[in-house]
Scaffold this active site. Structure first.
Site, mmCIF file in Angstrom:
data_model
loop_
_atom_site.group_PDB
_atom_site.id
_atom_site.type_symbol
_atom_site.label_atom_id
_atom_site.label_comp_id
_atom_site.label_asym_id
_atom_site.label_seq_id
_atom_site.Cartn_x
_atom_site.Cartn_y
_atom_site.Cartn_z
ATOM 1 N N ASP A 1 -9.860 -67.016 38.337
ATOM 2 C CA ASP A 1 -10.438 -67.386 36.982
ATOM 3 C C ASP A 1 -9.346 -67.353 35.646
ATOM 4 O OD1 ASP A 1 -12.767 -68.377 38.033
ATOM 5 O OD2 ASP A 1 -13.815 -66.719 37.694
ATOM 6 N N LYS B 1 -20.307 -63.206 41.941
ATOM 7 C CA LYS B 1 -18.692 -62.709 41.813
ATOM 8 C C LYS B 1 -18.700 -61.242 41.678
ATOM 9 C CE LYS B 1 -17.156 -66.877 39.482
ATOM 10 N NZ LYS B 1 -16.345 -67.389 38.277
#
Ligand code: ATR
Length: 275
Positions: free
Chosen positions: A102, A66
């Site tokens: 997220d 990420k």
């Protein structure tokens, strides 16, 4: 014509994202195909570039890429800019745009699915890794009374809070970094476990009095009855794993790519049945 998407990670075989996006596509009538891509640990950029060259429209990025994805994209949108981590990439119009969905997924699950307001609550966030960076801004934008970030390696929590304090486009109030042993006198309304401890059947060393009456204990790990969840249930907290967050972050990615918002309820029910 079918549009192609993928989730890129290492490992990636366990990812539920293909099943989730298949259900979203079925529900909304979108013609997409979604696959898993295992990238070598030193081959993330090449893997993405190849998928894009073959006509891929976008990817989800999972561990451990990420942060690398944040550096790879050519523009940051939404919460990605401050998070320093990207979990969704859109290849629209020749660009490579990075998003982080997220935190939106976490906040939506807590507020809407679990019906627990974050505003004016005392929130404790456990961990100071990529998962924590990803959810900080969306949580703070809910205006909790207090947000405490606790981590085993306290310097990492201090660095994380410092990172958000330095941002020019965002101000943080009432955010503290602390080691676990300093939590003995404190109580929280929402305790979120963003550590990876549960994956190894471990948990941060929390004092038993950490939960205020009616508190919510949320573990971002999904499909696993982690030691943190067992501990929270034992001390009277309401508990949730990360299944709802997983579904909501996927729905937000789907919205970024397709401009259509799918219904997460059937997906959450399906994942909970299979767990
Ligand atoms: P992620 O990107 O998933 O956040 P990470 O960057 O490796 O992964 O961070 C993992 C987090 O889980 C860290 O906050 C780590 O604490 P340290 O910084 O002290 O290593 C935390 N963690 C992992 N196992 C743990 C355990 N058994 N007890 C407490 N914290 C743990």
């Amino acid at each position: 014509m079918t549009d192609h998407y993928a989730v890129v990670g290492n490992p990636v075989a366990h990812s539920m994202s293909p099943a989730i996006h298949a259900e979203f596509a079925r529900q909304t009538g979108q013609d997409i195909d979604y696959m898993r891509l295992l990238a070598p640990l030193d081959g993330f950029a090449a893997c993405i570039a190849d998928f894009r060259a073959r006509g891929g429209k976008g990817v989800n990025v999972t561990l451990p890429f990420k942060h690398e994805a944040w550096n790879f994209v050519t523009a940051h949108a939404g919460y990605a800019l401050n998070a320093g981590a990207v979990n969704t990439i859109d290849f629209r119009d020749g660009k490579i745009i990075g998003y982080n969905t997220d935190g939106i997924g976490l906040v939506r699950d807590i507020k809407e699915n679990l019906q627990c307001a974050i505003q004016d609550k005392r929130v404790l966030l456990l961990g100071a890794g990529g998962a924590t960076y990803g959810v900080m801004e969306p949580l703070l934008r809910e205006h909790p009374e207090q947000l405490v970030v606790a981590n085993r390696t306290v310097q990492k929590a201090v660095a994380l809070v410092g990172h958000f304090e330095k941002l020019q486009n965002f101000s943080i109030n009432g955010v503290l970094a602390t080691p676990y042993h300093e939590l003995r006198q404190s109580k929280f309304d929402i305790v979120i476990n963003a550590t990876s401890a549960g994956l190894n059947d471990e948990m941060p060393s929390l004092p038993s009095g950490i939960f205020a009456p009616g508190a919510l204990a949320y573990d971002m790990v999904y499909g696993k009855h982690t030691p943190f969840i067992k501990f929270a249930a034992e001390y009277g907290a309401k508990i949730s794993d990360g299944t709802g967050m997983l579904s909501e972050q996927a729905a937000e990615s789907f919205f970024v790519w397709r401009g259509v918002r799918p219904d997460t309820a059937p997906v959450i029910a399906l994942l909970k049945r299979e767990a």
